[in-house]
Design a protein around this motif. Structure first.
Motif, short mmCIF file in Angstrom:
data_model
loop_
_atom_site.label_atom_id
_atom_site.label_comp_id
_atom_site.label_asym_id
_atom_site.label_seq_id
_atom_site.Cartn_x
_atom_site.Cartn_y
_atom_site.Cartn_z
N GLU A 1 48.30 -10.55 48.00
CA GLU A 1 49.01 -9.55 47.18
C GLU A 1 48.84 -8.13 47.71
O GLU A 1 49.57 -7.21 47.32
N LYS A 2 47.89 -7.93 48.64
CA LYS A 2 47.67 -6.57 49.17
C LYS A 2 48.40 -6.33 50.49
O LYS A 2 48.50 -5.21 50.97
N VAL A 3 48.88 -7.41 51.12
CA VAL A 3 49.42 -7.32 52.47
C VAL A 3 50.88 -6.82 52.47
O VAL A 3 51.71 -7.33 51.72
N VAL A 4 51.16 -5.81 53.28
CA VAL A 4 52.53 -5.34 53.46
C VAL A 4 52.82 -5.33 54.96
O VAL A 4 52.07 -4.74 55.74
N LYS A 5 53.89 -5.98 55.36
CA LYS A 5 54.23 -5.99 56.80
C LYS A 5 55.04 -4.74 57.13
O LYS A 5 56.18 -4.59 56.71
N THR A 6 54.42 -3.83 57.86
CA THR A 6 55.07 -2.56 58.18
C THR A 6 55.36 -2.43 59.69
O THR A 6 56.23 -1.68 60.09
N GLY A 7 54.56 -3.14 60.51
CA GLY A 7 54.59 -2.90 61.96
C GLY A 7 53.55 -1.87 62.34
O GLY A 7 52.86 -1.30 61.48
N ASN A 8 53.40 -1.63 63.63
CA ASN A 8 52.41 -0.67 64.14
C ASN A 8 53.07 0.65 64.50
O ASN A 8 54.14 0.66 65.10
N PRO A 9 52.40 1.77 64.20
CA PRO A 9 52.90 3.07 64.69
C PRO A 9 52.92 3.05 66.22
O PRO A 9 52.02 2.48 66.83
N ILE A 10 53.93 3.65 66.81
CA ILE A 10 53.95 3.71 68.28
C ILE A 10 53.86 5.15 68.75
O ILE A 10 54.10 6.08 67.99
N ARG A 11 53.57 5.30 70.05
CA ARG A 11 53.20 6.61 70.58
C ARG A 11 54.31 7.64 70.59
O ARG A 11 54.09 8.80 70.62
N ALA B 1 47.58 -4.17 70.86
CA ALA B 1 48.56 -4.14 69.77
C ALA B 1 49.60 -3.03 69.95
O ALA B 1 50.79 -3.23 69.73
N GLY B 2 49.13 -1.83 70.38
CA GLY B 2 50.06 -0.71 70.55
C GLY B 2 51.07 -0.98 71.65
O GLY B 2 52.27 -0.73 71.49
N SER B 3 50.60 -1.54 72.77
CA SER B 3 51.51 -1.87 73.88
C SER B 3 52.54 -2.89 73.44
O SER B 3 53.73 -2.77 73.75
N VAL B 4 52.09 -3.92 72.71
CA VAL B 4 53.02 -4.98 72.27
C VAL B 4 54.10 -4.37 71.38
O VAL B 4 55.30 -4.64 71.56
N SER B 5 53.70 -3.53 70.42
CA SER B 5 54.69 -2.93 69.50
C SER B 5 55.69 -2.07 70.26
O SER B 5 56.89 -2.08 69.98
N GLU B 6 55.18 -1.32 71.24
CA GLU B 6 56.04 -0.46 72.06
C GLU B 6 57.04 -1.30 72.86
O GLU B 6 58.22 -1.00 72.93
N LEU B 7 56.54 -2.38 73.48
CA LEU B 7 57.38 -3.20 74.35
C LEU B 7 58.44 -3.96 73.56
O LEU B 7 59.50 -4.28 74.10
N CYS B 8 58.20 -4.22 72.28
CA CYS B 8 59.24 -4.82 71.44
C CYS B 8 60.44 -3.87 71.33
O CYS B 8 61.59 -4.30 71.38
N LEU B 9 60.14 -2.58 71.20
CA LEU B 9 61.23 -1.59 71.11
C LEU B 9 61.98 -1.45 72.42
O LEU B 9 63.18 -1.21 72.45
N VAL B 10 61.24 -1.61 73.53
CA VAL B 10 61.84 -1.43 74.86
C VAL B 10 62.85 -2.55 75.15
O VAL B 10 63.92 -2.33 75.72
N GLY B 11 62.51 -3.78 74.74
CA GLY B 11 63.47 -4.89 74.87
C GLY B 11 63.75 -5.33 76.29
O GLY B 11 64.89 -5.58 76.66
#
Length: 362
Positions: free
Chosen positions: A158-168, A269-279
């Motif tokens: 009940e506390k978990v919210v999926k937001t994603g990671n902040p990127i640089r 984790a930061g690299s992975v989130s960034e690379l998802c945006l890069v596509g």
């Protein structure tokens, strides 16, 4: 009321510090009169990085437990007690409205004391396998912002919210002209470009692999944009040539991503989130030397979605060339990986995390 006070803690590595700074920046944008205080570990990189970002930081005498029995481990209970007392004092003086923890051992004592003082707490967990500190704090937090599905394994559902990671940076649209990007790095337009990322300090095993495979890339007609890290630049700069660019650090990441056709990267984790945006198609080589092997777990979360390829360090010598030849030989495979990784991107992560924090402001 706009003169809120926010206290943030997270550190030890850039992976914990950067998200905390990104969250503070977004809060500041929304509440220009708010006050901010960071709390970190005395001798860690946050003591330098946070002031560079324009925020005040106080240091605690704290460190993680070593895996081997060492003298440092005998000091651990004393460090914890010292840090809990120091945290209580900091909280009494600063009187924050909300405490935000982004993981790393430094955030443990502060968030524990904040929770026991009745201050609302928000945790941000970057990895697909939760860190020890956040797992210990979970029962006390009001909200836990995560970047992966299935995090109920570690935290109260009940506390978990999926937001994603902040990127640089603003990578939401890497519409930088590819031609301009290739010119910036003095690369050729006719050749495909392999971008190699081992993190800001570098990754020894990835560097050894690239050194060994330079002839292989040459035979395939590829050019290499190689961020070897500042620890290794002296050792590898001799390979600089028309088709191999060796850099200690890349400041213009948007241009590097734009120039790349394929990316070889660690799986923080930061690299992975960034690379998802890069596509773009990515081959992850996770670092085996991180807590709970979480880089491997981050990479596998993408591999299971057919959104990336992964090779363990132990597999590189025998299998890298076969895997890479197959990837470069199949336009369809490259396209599929690029499209699937892009589907996992969460570009508004920082805003969503701050939305959750604002719900707790009294």
């Amino acid at each position: 009321m706009d003169n809120y006070r926010f206290i943030l803690s997270g550190g030890g590595t850039g992976g914990h510090i950067y998200p905390a700074v990104a969250i503070a920046n977004e809060l500041k944008k929304r509440h220009p009169n708010a006050q901010f205080l960071f709390v970190g570990a005395k001798d860690k990189m946050e003591m330098e990085k946070v002031p560079q970002a324009g925020y005040e930081i106080k240091g605690l005498w704290i460190s993680g437990i070593q895996r081997k029995m060492t003298l440092k481990n005998l000091m651990f209970p004393f460090k914890v007690i010292s840090s809990l007392l120091a945290s209580r004092k900091i909280l009494k003086q600063f009187k924050p409205h909300v405490a935000i923890g982004t993981g790393g051992f430094a955030s443990g004592p502060l968030l524990k004391m904040a929770a026991s003082s009745g201050i609302p707490c928000v945790l941000q967990e970057q990895n697909s396998f939760a860190g020890i500190t956040n797992k210990l704090l979970a029962s006390k937090a009001q909200k836990i912002c995560v970047a992966y599905d299935g995090m109920e394994r570690f935290f109260p559902k009940e506390k978990v919210v999926k937001t994603g990671n902040p990127i640089r940076m603003n990578l939401e649209d890497i519409q930088v002209n590819k031609k301009e990007a290739l010119e910036f790095f003095a690369l050729e337009g006719e050749k495909k470009t392999v971008l190699v990322l081992g993190g800001s300090l570098g990754a020894r095993r990835i560097n050894q692999l690239i050194e060994k495979e330079l002839d292989f890339f040459e035979k395939m007609g590829l050019q290499v944009l190689w961020q070897c890290g500042k620890l290794y630049h002296e050792e590898y700069k001799k390979y600089e040539s028309g088709s191999v660019k060796v850099l200690a650090f890349i400041n213009k990441m948007d241009l590097a991503y734009s120039a790349a056709d394929v990316i070889i990267s660690r799986a923080g984790a930061g690299s992975v989130s960034e690379l998802c945006l890069v596509g773009k198609p990515v081959v992850f080589i996770p670092s085996p030397n991180v807590a709970e092997d979480h880089q491997t777990k981050n990479a596998l979360a993408l591999v299971s979605e057919k959104a990336a390829l992964m090779m363990r360090e132990s597999e590189l010598d025998g299998h890298f060339e076969d895997m890479f030849t197959q990837l470069m030989g199949s336009k369809e495979r490259q396209l599929e990986l690029g499209q699937n990784i892009k589907k996992l991107a969460m570009p508004k992560a920082t805003q969503h995390i701050v939305d959750e924090i604002e719900k707790l402001l009294k």
